[in-house]
Design a protein around this motif. Structure first.
Motif, PDB file in Angstrom:
ATOM      1  N   ASN A  11      30.236  -2.793  -8.354  1.00  0.00           N
ATOM      2  CA  ASN A  11      29.309  -1.692  -8.602  1.00  0.00           C
ATOM      3  C   ASN A  11      28.740  -1.773 -10.021  1.00  0.00           C
ATOM      4  N   MET A  12      29.589  -2.038 -11.003  1.00  0.00           N
ATOM      5  CA  MET A  12      29.122  -2.166 -12.390  1.00  0.00           C
ATOM      6  C   MET A  12      28.151  -3.351 -12.532  1.00  0.00           C
ATOM      7  N   LYS A  13      28.454  -4.440 -11.846  1.00  0.00           N
ATOM      8  CA  LYS A  13      27.583  -5.614 -11.890  1.00  0.00           C
ATOM      9  C   LYS A  13      26.207  -5.272 -11.312  1.00  0.00           C
ATOM     10  N   ALA A  14      26.191  -4.546 -10.189  1.00  0.00           N
ATOM     11  CA  ALA A  14      24.912  -4.135  -9.588  1.00  0.00           C
ATOM     12  C   ALA A  14      24.133  -3.234 -10.548  1.00  0.00           C
ATOM     13  N   GLN A  15      24.839  -2.342 -11.233  1.00  0.00           N
ATOM     14  CA  GLN A  15      24.177  -1.468 -12.205  1.00  0.00           C
ATOM     15  C   GLN A  15      23.615  -2.271 -13.378  1.00  0.00           C
ATOM     16  N   ALA A  16      24.339  -3.274 -13.822  1.00  0.00           N
ATOM     17  CA  ALA A  16      23.861  -4.109 -14.927  1.00  0.00           C
ATOM     18  C   ALA A  16      22.643  -4.920 -14.494  1.00  0.00           C
ATOM     19  N   ILE A  17      22.672  -5.452 -13.291  1.00  0.00           N
ATOM     20  CA  ILE A  17      21.535  -6.238 -12.789  1.00  0.00           C
ATOM     21  C   ILE A  17      20.293  -5.363 -12.650  1.00  0.00           C
ATOM     22  N   SER A  18      20.503  -4.114 -12.200  1.00  0.00           N
ATOM     23  CA  SER A  18      19.364  -3.211 -12.026  1.00  0.00           C
ATOM     24  C   SER A  18      18.887  -2.600 -13.344  1.00  0.00           C
ATOM     25  N   GLY A  19      19.632  -2.819 -14.414  1.00  0.00           N
ATOM     26  CA  GLY A  19      19.230  -2.289 -15.710  1.00  0.00           C
ATOM     27  C   GLY A  19      19.788  -0.917 -16.038  1.00  0.00           C
ATOM     28  N   GLU A  20      20.604  -0.353 -15.146  1.00  0.00           N
ATOM     29  CA  GLU A  20      21.214   0.954 -15.399  1.00  0.00           C
ATOM     30  C   GLU A  20      22.310   0.875 -16.461  1.00  0.00           C
ATOM     31  N   PHE A  21      22.954  -0.256 -16.563  1.00  0.00           N
ATOM     32  CA  PHE A  21      24.026  -0.461 -17.532  1.00  0.00           C
ATOM     33  C   PHE A  21      23.595  -1.561 -18.489  1.00  0.00           C
ATOM     34  N   LYS A  22      23.526  -1.224 -19.758  1.00  0.00           N
ATOM     35  CA  LYS A  22      23.164  -2.194 -20.795  1.00  0.00           C
ATOM     36  C   LYS A  22      24.176  -2.100 -21.915  1.00  0.00           C
ATOM     37  N   ILE A  23      24.279  -3.177 -22.652  1.00  0.00           N
ATOM     38  CA  ILE A  23      25.215  -3.228 -23.770  1.00  0.00           C
ATOM     39  C   ILE A  23      24.591  -4.091 -24.864  1.00  0.00           C
ATOM     40  N   GLU A  24      24.990  -3.864 -26.093  1.00  0.00           N
ATOM     41  CA  GLU A  24      24.479  -4.637 -27.227  1.00  0.00           C
ATOM     42  C   GLU A  24      24.815  -6.116 -27.017  1.00  0.00           C
ATOM     43  N   GLU A  25      23.875  -6.986 -27.312  1.00  0.00           N
ATOM     44  CA  GLU A  25      24.009  -8.404 -26.954  1.00  0.00           C
ATOM     45  C   GLU A  25      25.244  -9.075 -27.544  1.00  0.00           C
ATOM     46  N   ALA A  30      30.505 -11.394 -26.609  1.00  0.00           N
ATOM     47  CA  ALA A  30      31.898 -11.536 -27.036  1.00  0.00           C
ATOM     48  C   ALA A  30      32.857 -11.187 -25.894  1.00  0.00           C
ATOM     49  N   ILE A  31      32.568 -10.111 -25.183  1.00  0.00           N
ATOM     50  CA  ILE A  31      33.425  -9.721 -24.051  1.00  0.00           C
ATOM     51  C   ILE A  31      33.368 -10.781 -22.958  1.00  0.00           C
ATOM     52  N   ALA A  32      32.175 -11.275 -22.656  1.00  0.00           N
ATOM     53  CA  ALA A  32      32.024 -12.303 -21.622  1.00  0.00           C
ATOM     54  C   ALA A  32      32.794 -13.574 -21.999  1.00  0.00           C
ATOM     55  N   THR A  33      32.811 -13.919 -23.262  1.00  0.00           N
ATOM     56  CA  THR A  33      33.540 -15.103 -23.726  1.00  0.00           C
ATOM     57  C   THR A  33      35.041 -14.921 -23.532  1.00  0.00           C
ATOM     58  N   VAL A  34      35.552 -13.746 -23.889  1.00  0.00           N
ATOM     59  CA  VAL A  34      36.980 -13.470 -23.697  1.00  0.00           C
ATOM     60  C   VAL A  34      37.331 -13.500 -22.213  1.00  0.00           C
ATOM     61  N   VAL A  35      36.498 -12.912 -21.376  1.00  0.00           N
ATOM     62  CA  VAL A  35      36.771 -12.897 -19.936  1.00  0.00           C
ATOM     63  C   VAL A  35      36.692 -14.311 -19.367  1.00  0.00           C
ATOM     64  N   SER A  36      35.786 -15.137 -19.873  1.00  0.00           N
ATOM     65  CA  SER A  36      35.702 -16.533 -19.415  1.00  0.00           C
ATOM     66  C   SER A  36      36.997 -17.284 -19.726  1.00  0.00           C
ATOM     67  N   GLN A  37      37.571 -17.035 -20.893  1.00  0.00           N
ATOM     68  CA  GLN A  37      38.849 -17.660 -21.235  1.00  0.00           C
ATOM     69  C   GLN A  37      39.958 -17.143 -20.326  1.00  0.00           C
ATOM     70  N   TYR A  38      39.903 -15.859 -20.002  1.00  0.00           N
ATOM     71  CA  TYR A  38      40.867 -15.263 -19.083  1.00  0.00           C
ATOM     72  C   TYR A  38      40.772 -15.926 -17.706  1.00  0.00           C
ATOM     73  N   ILE A  39      39.558 -16.183 -17.246  1.00  0.00           N
ATOM     74  CA  ILE A  39      39.353 -16.865 -15.965  1.00  0.00           C
ATOM     75  C   ILE A  39      39.980 -18.256 -16.006  1.00  0.00           C
ATOM     76  N   THR A  98      29.068  -9.003 -15.103  1.00  0.00           N
ATOM     77  CA  THR A  98      28.592  -7.661 -15.442  1.00  0.00           C
ATOM     78  C   THR A  98      28.105  -7.619 -16.878  1.00  0.00           C
ATOM     79  N   PHE A  99      28.914  -8.114 -17.790  1.00  0.00           N
ATOM     80  CA  PHE A  99      28.539  -8.067 -19.204  1.00  0.00           C
ATOM     81  C   PHE A  99      27.375  -9.006 -19.509  1.00  0.00           C
ATOM     82  N   LEU A 100      27.327 -10.144 -18.841  1.00  0.00           N
ATOM     83  CA  LEU A 100      26.185 -11.041 -19.045  1.00  0.00           C
ATOM     84  C   LEU A 100      24.909 -10.427 -18.488  1.00  0.00           C
ATOM     85  N   ALA A 101      25.016  -9.749 -17.352  1.00  0.00           N
ATOM     86  CA  ALA A 101      23.836  -9.081 -16.792  1.00  0.00           C
ATOM     87  C   ALA A 101      23.396  -7.935 -17.691  1.00  0.00           C
TER      88      ALA A 101
END
Length: 121
Positions: A11-25, A30-39, A98-101
């Motif tokens: 759901n959060m990913k869909a919101q980010a893709i649609s532009g409803e959820f945005k975050i500072e680049e 940084a969050i996406a990088t940490v999650v990628s390492q977690y993966i 989600t964070f990348l979107a």
């Protein structure tokens, strides 16, 4: 509970893709990088769990055979470590996406994933 988390992040990913959820680049990256390492860490744990699918050195006593079979099942059966790790990897990928979107970089990730799949990785 895992399904609730999966639904939440989809759901959060869909919101980010649609532009409803945005975050500072910088923060989103940084969050996406940490999650990628977690993966990557989860994928390593999954690989290690698959090596426990066939254990040896337990002997022929009925109790040893029963214990060995039980432990092998914990590694690879329907409700096993491998299956649980797969679920967590899927959720973590949705989190990363989600964070990348949210910072407008999901398309680049999708192209990288397609390229990696095409290269056989």
């Amino acid at each position: 509970m895992t399904q609730d988390h999966a639904d939440y992040w989809r759901n959060m990913k869909a919101q980010a893709i649609s532009g409803e959820f945005k975050i500072e680049e910088d923060l989103g990256q940084a969050i996406a990088t940490v999650v990628s390492q977690y993966i990557t860490d989860l994928e390593q744990q999954k690989f290690e769990a698959t090596t426990l699918e066939h254990l040896n050195g337990w002997g022929d006593l009925p109790s040893a055979v029963a214990i060995r079979e039980k432990l092998e099942g914990k590694a690879s059966a329907d409700n096993s470590a491998v299956k649980r790790l797969d679920e967590h990897i899927a959720i973590a990928r949705d989190q990363r996406d989600t964070f990348l979107a949210a910072i407008g970089k999901l398309q680049a990730v999708d192209q990288q994933t397609a390229g990696a799949l095409g290269a056989g990785l």
